[in-house]
Design a protein around this motif. Structure first.
Motif, PDB file in Angstrom:
ATOM      1  N   ARG A  54       0.830  -1.203   0.000  1.00 37.62           N
ATOM      2  CA  ARG A  54       0.000   0.000   0.000  1.00 37.62           C
ATOM      3  C   ARG A  54       0.867   1.257   0.000  1.00 37.62           C
ATOM      4  O   ARG A  54       0.589   2.225  -0.719  1.00 37.62           O
ATOM      5  CB  ARG A  54      -0.919  -0.011   1.222  1.00 37.62           C
ATOM      6  CG  ARG A  54      -1.889   1.171   1.298  1.00 37.62           C
ATOM      7  CD  ARG A  54      -2.978   0.877   2.309  1.00 37.62           C
ATOM      8  NE  ARG A  54      -3.861   2.025   2.499  1.00 37.62           N
ATOM      9  CZ  ARG A  54      -3.788   2.856   3.525  1.00 37.62           C
ATOM     10  NH1 ARG A  54      -2.868   2.670   4.461  1.00 37.62           N
ATOM     11  NH2 ARG A  54      -4.625   3.870   3.629  1.00 37.62           N
ATOM     12  N   ALA A  55       1.920   1.245   0.787  1.00 36.35           N
ATOM     13  CA  ALA A  55       2.824   2.389   0.831  1.00 36.35           C
ATOM     14  C   ALA A  55       3.611   2.526  -0.465  1.00 36.35           C
ATOM     15  O   ALA A  55       3.921   3.640  -0.909  1.00 36.35           O
ATOM     16  CB  ALA A  55       3.777   2.249   2.021  1.00 36.35           C
ATOM     17  N   MET A  56       3.941   1.405  -1.097  1.00 41.57           N
ATOM     18  CA  MET A  56       4.661   1.451  -2.370  1.00 41.57           C
ATOM     19  C   MET A  56       3.783   2.089  -3.449  1.00 41.57           C
ATOM     20  O   MET A  56       4.267   2.901  -4.255  1.00 41.57           O
ATOM     21  CB  MET A  56       5.054   0.037  -2.786  1.00 41.57           C
ATOM     22  CG  MET A  56       6.088  -0.012  -3.902  1.00 41.57           C
ATOM     23  SD  MET A  56       7.729   0.513  -3.359  1.00 41.57           S
ATOM     24  CE  MET A  56       8.308  -0.957  -2.488  1.00 41.57           C
ATOM     25  N   LEU A  57       2.498   1.739  -3.472  1.00 38.73           N
ATOM     26  CA  LEU A  57       1.575   2.361  -4.421  1.00 38.73           C
ATOM     27  C   LEU A  57       1.457   3.852  -4.146  1.00 38.73           C
ATOM     28  O   LEU A  57       1.434   4.673  -5.075  1.00 38.73           O
ATOM     29  CB  LEU A  57       0.201   1.687  -4.323  1.00 38.73           C
ATOM     30  CG  LEU A  57      -0.903   2.282  -5.219  1.00 38.73           C
ATOM     31  CD1 LEU A  57      -0.517   2.160  -6.697  1.00 38.73           C
ATOM     32  CD2 LEU A  57      -2.236   1.575  -4.963  1.00 38.73           C
ATOM     33  N   PHE A  58       1.394   4.213  -2.876  1.00 37.34           N
ATOM     34  CA  PHE A  58       1.336   5.624  -2.492  1.00 37.34           C
ATOM     35  C   PHE A  58       2.575   6.358  -2.995  1.00 37.34           C
ATOM     36  O   PHE A  58       2.485   7.465  -3.542  1.00 37.34           O
ATOM     37  CB  PHE A  58       1.236   5.731  -0.967  1.00 37.34           C
ATOM     38  CG  PHE A  58       1.115   7.136  -0.457  1.00 37.34           C
ATOM     39  CD1 PHE A  58      -0.120   7.725  -0.287  1.00 37.34           C
ATOM     40  CD2 PHE A  58       2.254   7.878  -0.133  1.00 37.34           C
ATOM     41  CE1 PHE A  58      -0.237   9.035   0.189  1.00 37.34           C
ATOM     42  CE2 PHE A  58       2.149   9.174   0.346  1.00 37.34           C
ATOM     43  CZ  PHE A  58       0.907   9.754   0.501  1.00 37.34           C
ATOM     44  N   ALA A  59       3.749   5.761  -2.836  1.00 43.15           N
ATOM     45  CA  ALA A  59       4.995   6.379  -3.294  1.00 43.15           C
ATOM     46  C   ALA A  59       4.990   6.555  -4.808  1.00 43.15           C
ATOM     47  O   ALA A  59       5.512   7.555  -5.325  1.00 43.15           O
ATOM     48  CB  ALA A  59       6.189   5.533  -2.861  1.00 43.15           C
ATOM     49  N   GLN A 163       1.659  14.412   1.338  1.00 41.60           N
ATOM     50  CA  GLN A 163       2.664  14.244   2.380  1.00 41.60           C
ATOM     51  C   GLN A 163       2.107  14.475   3.778  1.00 41.60           C
ATOM     52  O   GLN A 163       2.723  14.073   4.765  1.00 41.60           O
ATOM     53  CB  GLN A 163       3.834  15.206   2.141  1.00 41.60           C
ATOM     54  CG  GLN A 163       4.845  14.720   1.139  1.00 41.60           C
ATOM     55  CD  GLN A 163       5.610  13.494   1.614  1.00 41.60           C
ATOM     56  OE1 GLN A 163       5.593  13.139   2.784  1.00 41.60           O
ATOM     57  NE2 GLN A 163       6.284  12.825   0.699  1.00 41.60           N
ATOM     58  N   GLY A 164       0.962  15.122   3.861  1.00 41.67           N
ATOM     59  CA  GLY A 164       0.365  15.370   5.167  1.00 41.67           C
ATOM     60  C   GLY A 164      -0.600  14.299   5.615  1.00 41.67           C
ATOM     61  O   GLY A 164      -1.158  14.388   6.707  1.00 41.67           O
ATOM     62  N   THR A 165      -0.789  13.267   4.790  1.00 38.85           N
ATOM     63  CA  THR A 165      -1.754  12.229   5.125  1.00 38.85           C
ATOM     64  C   THR A 165      -1.171  11.233   6.134  1.00 38.85           C
ATOM     65  O   THR A 165       0.038  11.162   6.351  1.00 38.85           O
ATOM     66  CB  THR A 165      -2.191  11.466   3.860  1.00 38.85           C
ATOM     67  OG1 THR A 165      -1.032  10.878   3.250  1.00 38.85           O
ATOM     68  CG2 THR A 165      -2.854  12.414   2.868  1.00 38.85           C
ATOM     69  N   ARG A 166      -2.060  10.428   6.703  1.00 36.96           N
ATOM     70  CA  ARG A 166      -1.644   9.479   7.734  1.00 36.96           C
ATOM     71  C   ARG A 166      -0.695   8.426   7.180  1.00 36.96           C
ATOM     72  O   ARG A 166       0.286   8.058   7.826  1.00 36.96           O
ATOM     73  CB  ARG A 166      -2.891   8.807   8.331  1.00 36.96           C
ATOM     74  CG  ARG A 166      -2.600   7.880   9.484  1.00 36.96           C
ATOM     75  CD  ARG A 166      -3.889   7.381  10.098  1.00 36.96           C
ATOM     76  NE  ARG A 166      -4.701   8.478  10.593  1.00 36.96           N
ATOM     77  CZ  ARG A 166      -5.921   8.344  11.100  1.00 36.96           C
ATOM     78  NH1 ARG A 166      -6.458   7.134  11.179  1.00 36.96           N
ATOM     79  NH2 ARG A 166      -6.603   9.383  11.523  1.00 36.96           N
ATOM     80  N   ILE A 167      -0.954   7.933   5.976  1.00 37.17           N
ATOM     81  CA  ILE A 167      -0.100   6.891   5.414  1.00 37.17           C
ATOM     82  C   ILE A 167       1.312   7.415   5.162  1.00 37.17           C
ATOM     83  O   ILE A 167       2.299   6.705   5.367  1.00 37.17           O
ATOM     84  CB  ILE A 167      -0.707   6.308   4.108  1.00 37.17           C
ATOM     85  CG1 ILE A 167       0.170   5.165   3.593  1.00 37.17           C
ATOM     86  CG2 ILE A 167      -0.843   7.380   3.047  1.00 37.17           C
ATOM     87  CD1 ILE A 167      -0.446   4.433   2.421  1.00 37.17           C
ATOM     88  N   ALA A 168       1.434   8.678   4.753  1.00 36.25           N
ATOM     89  CA  ALA A 168       2.762   9.255   4.532  1.00 36.25           C
ATOM     90  C   ALA A 168       3.512   9.415   5.851  1.00 36.25           C
ATOM     91  O   ALA A 168       4.710   9.108   5.939  1.00 36.25           O
ATOM     92  CB  ALA A 168       2.640  10.606   3.829  1.00 36.25           C
ATOM     93  N   MET A 173      10.714   9.087   6.077  1.00 36.63           N
ATOM     94  CA  MET A 173      10.774  10.134   5.070  1.00 36.63           C
ATOM     95  C   MET A 173      11.844   9.828   4.025  1.00 36.63           C
ATOM     96  O   MET A 173      11.638  10.050   2.815  1.00 36.63           O
ATOM     97  CB  MET A 173      11.068  11.489   5.730  1.00 36.63           C
ATOM     98  CG  MET A 173      11.218  12.636   4.747  1.00 36.63           C
ATOM     99  SD  MET A 173       9.745  12.838   3.727  1.00 36.63           S
ATOM    100  CE  MET A 173       8.592  13.412   4.965  1.00 36.63           C
ATOM    101  N   VAL A 174      12.982   9.309   4.465  1.00 37.56           N
ATOM    102  CA  VAL A 174      14.074   9.024   3.531  1.00 37.56           C
ATOM    103  C   VAL A 174      13.689   7.920   2.559  1.00 37.56           C
ATOM    104  O   VAL A 174      13.861   8.054   1.338  1.00 37.56           O
ATOM    105  CB  VAL A 174      15.354   8.639   4.313  1.00 37.56           C
ATOM    106  CG1 VAL A 174      16.466   8.226   3.352  1.00 37.56           C
ATOM    107  CG2 VAL A 174      15.812   9.800   5.183  1.00 37.56           C
ATOM    108  N   VAL A 175      13.143   6.822   3.067  1.00 39.80           N
ATOM    109  CA  VAL A 175      12.796   5.688   2.210  1.00 39.80           C
ATOM    110  C   VAL A 175      11.625   6.049   1.295  1.00 39.80           C
ATOM    111  O   VAL A 175      11.634   5.721   0.092  1.00 39.80           O
ATOM    112  CB  VAL A 175      12.458   4.453   3.070  1.00 39.80           C
ATOM    113  CG1 VAL A 175      11.995   3.299   2.181  1.00 39.80           C
ATOM    114  CG2 VAL A 175      13.670   4.045   3.884  1.00 39.80           C
ATOM    115  N   MET A 176      10.616   6.724   1.839  1.00 42.77           N
ATOM    116  CA  MET A 176       9.484   7.138   1.015  1.00 42.77           C
ATOM    117  C   MET A 176       9.950   8.059  -0.114  1.00 42.77           C
ATOM    118  O   MET A 176       9.541   7.900  -1.279  1.00 42.77           O
ATOM    119  CB  MET A 176       8.440   7.844   1.874  1.00 42.77           C
ATOM    120  CG  MET A 176       7.294   8.487   1.097  1.00 42.77           C
ATOM    121  SD  MET A 176       6.240   7.298   0.239  1.00 42.77           S
ATOM    122  CE  MET A 176       5.292   6.661   1.612  1.00 42.77           C
ATOM    123  N   SER A 177      10.812   9.009   0.194  1.00 41.68           N
ATOM    124  CA  SER A 177      11.316   9.929  -0.823  1.00 41.68           C
ATOM    125  C   SER A 177      12.132   9.196  -1.874  1.00 41.68           C
ATOM    126  O   SER A 177      12.058   9.496  -3.070  1.00 41.68           O
ATOM    127  CB  SER A 177      12.167  11.026  -0.178  1.00 41.68           C
ATOM    128  OG  SER A 177      11.399  11.801   0.712  1.00 41.68           O
TER     129      SER A 177
END
Length: 302
Positions: A54-59, A163-168, A173-177
Motif C-alpha cells: 500500500r505504501a509502495m503504491l502511495f509512493a 505528504q500530510g496524510t496518515r499513510i505518509a 521520510m528518507v525511504v518514502m522519498s
C-alpha cells in the motif's frame, strides 16, 4: 531557510538543462540521480528499504505527481518565459496548498494567515503584471508559459497534500522519498522515450554539473526537508517558502538573464514580504491578570 535558498537558485540552473537535451530527459536524469542519492543515504542509516504494497503504491502516485508531472511542466514553461517569472508564478502554490490542506487534512484556516496570504498574492500579482508588460516574447508565449507553470503548481500541490496524510506520516521520510523519486524518474524516462526517442546527453561540465546539483542538492537534500516541514506545520504554512523563492530566483535572473527590476516588481516583492510577515507572525500570548496577581496555569494532579 536552507530549502528556500537552494530552491531559489534552481530556476536559473534549470535553464542550463534546456537546449540540446529534451526537457523530459533532463528531468529523468535529475531524479535518477536523486533516487540513487536517497537510497544510498537510507542504506547508510540502515533503514529498511522495502515498503508494504500500500505504501509502495502511495509512493508511486506521489512520485508521479511531484517528480514527473510537476517538473515536466516547469521545464517546458522555462522554454517560453524567464526562470524569474516561473518562480514568481510558483509562489501561488500557497493557494491550492492551503485550500486542499483544509479540504483533505482539516488544517484550520486562520484569519491572520488568510489576510497575509491575500496580501502576498497581490504582491505576486504585481510582479506577474510587470513581467507580462515587459516580456521580450509575445503575449502568446507568456500565456503558454504561465499555463504550463500553473499546471506544475497543481501537480506539486497534490503531492504536498499527500505528504500530510496518515499513510505518509507512517513511513520513513528518507525511504518514502527514495521510492517516490525512483518512480518519478521511471515515469519521466518512459514519457521521454515515447515522445522524443532514446536518451540524449550533453557531455559538458555545465550540463553534467547542473544535473548533479539539481539531483543531489536541490532534490535529495531539500525534498525530504520540505516534506518534513509539511508534516510538521501543514502544506499551507510550508508553501510560504514559495513566496520568498521568487525574490532569490529573480536575483539570479538579474545576474544571468538580464532581468531588470522596476517600480512595479519592487513594490510587488515588498508587498509579498509584508504578507509573509503578517501570515506567519504569531500573536503573543498574554497572561490573564487578576488585580495585581498573574494567574499561572497549574498542571492537574495525576
Amino acid at each position: 531557510m536552507l530549502v528556500t535558498l537552494i530552491w531559489g537558485s534552481t530556476w536559473i540552473v534549470i535553464t542550463g538543462q534546456l537546449g540540446v537535451v529534451p526537457p523530459s530527459w533532463s528531468v529523468t536524469y535529475r531524479f535518477a540521480v536523486a533516487a540513487i542519492a536517497m537510497f544510498a543515504f537510507a542504506t547508510i542509516r540502515r533503514e529498511p528499504l522495502l515498503l508494504v504494497p500500500r505504501a509502495m503504491l502511495f509512493a508511486a502516485v506521489l512520485g508521479t505527481a511531484q517528480f514527473a508531472f510537476n517538473f515536466n511542466f516547469v521545464y517546458r514553461a522555462e522554454q517560453h518565459i524567464t526562470s524569474g517569472l516561473v518562480a514568481v508564478l510558483f509562489a501561488l502554490l500557497i493557494v491550492p496548498n492551503t485550500l486542499l490542506g483544509h479540504a483533505f487534512l482539516k488544517t484550520p484556516l486562520e484569519g491572520r494567515f488568510l489576510a497575509g496570504a491575500g496580501i502576498a498574492i497581490v504582491g505576486v500579482g504585481l510582479m506577474i503584471l510587470h513581467e507580462y508588460r515587459v516580456a521580450a516574447v509575445g503575449a502568446g508565449e507568456v500565456l503558454l508559459g504561465t499555463a504550463l507553470t500553473l499546471a506544475g503548481v497543481m501537480s506539486a500541490s497534490t503531492a504536498n497534500v499527500m505528504q500530510g496524510t496518515r499513510i505518509a506520516r507512517a513511513q520513513s521520510m528518507v525511504v518514502m522519498s527514495a521510492w517516490a523519486m525512483l518512480f518519478g524518474a521511471l515515469a519521466d524516462g518512459s514519457y521521454a522515450w515515447i515522445t522524443v526517442g532514446p536518451p540524449v546527453i550533453e557531455p559538458t561540465a555545465t550540463y553534467i554539473g547542473g544535473v548533479l546539483y539539481l539531483g543531489v542538492i536541490a532534490s535529495a537534500v531539500t525534498f525530504p526537508l520540505y516534506f518534513n516541514i509539511i508534516r510538521a506545520v501543514g502544506p499551507g504554512q510550508a508553501a510560504w517558502s514559495s513566496v520568498l523563492i521568487p525574490i532569490i530566483a529573480m536575483g539570479f535572473s538579474t545576474a544571468f538573464e538580464g532581468y531588470r527590476w522596476a517600480t512595479l516588481s519592487i513594490a510587488g516583492g515588498v508587498v509579498a514580504l509584508i504578507g509573509l510577515v503578517i501570515a506567519v507572525a504569531k500573536r503573543p500570548e498574554r497572561p490573564s491578570v487578576s488585580g495585581n496577581m498573574v494567574s499561572v496555569p497549574v498542571e492537574p494532579e495525576s
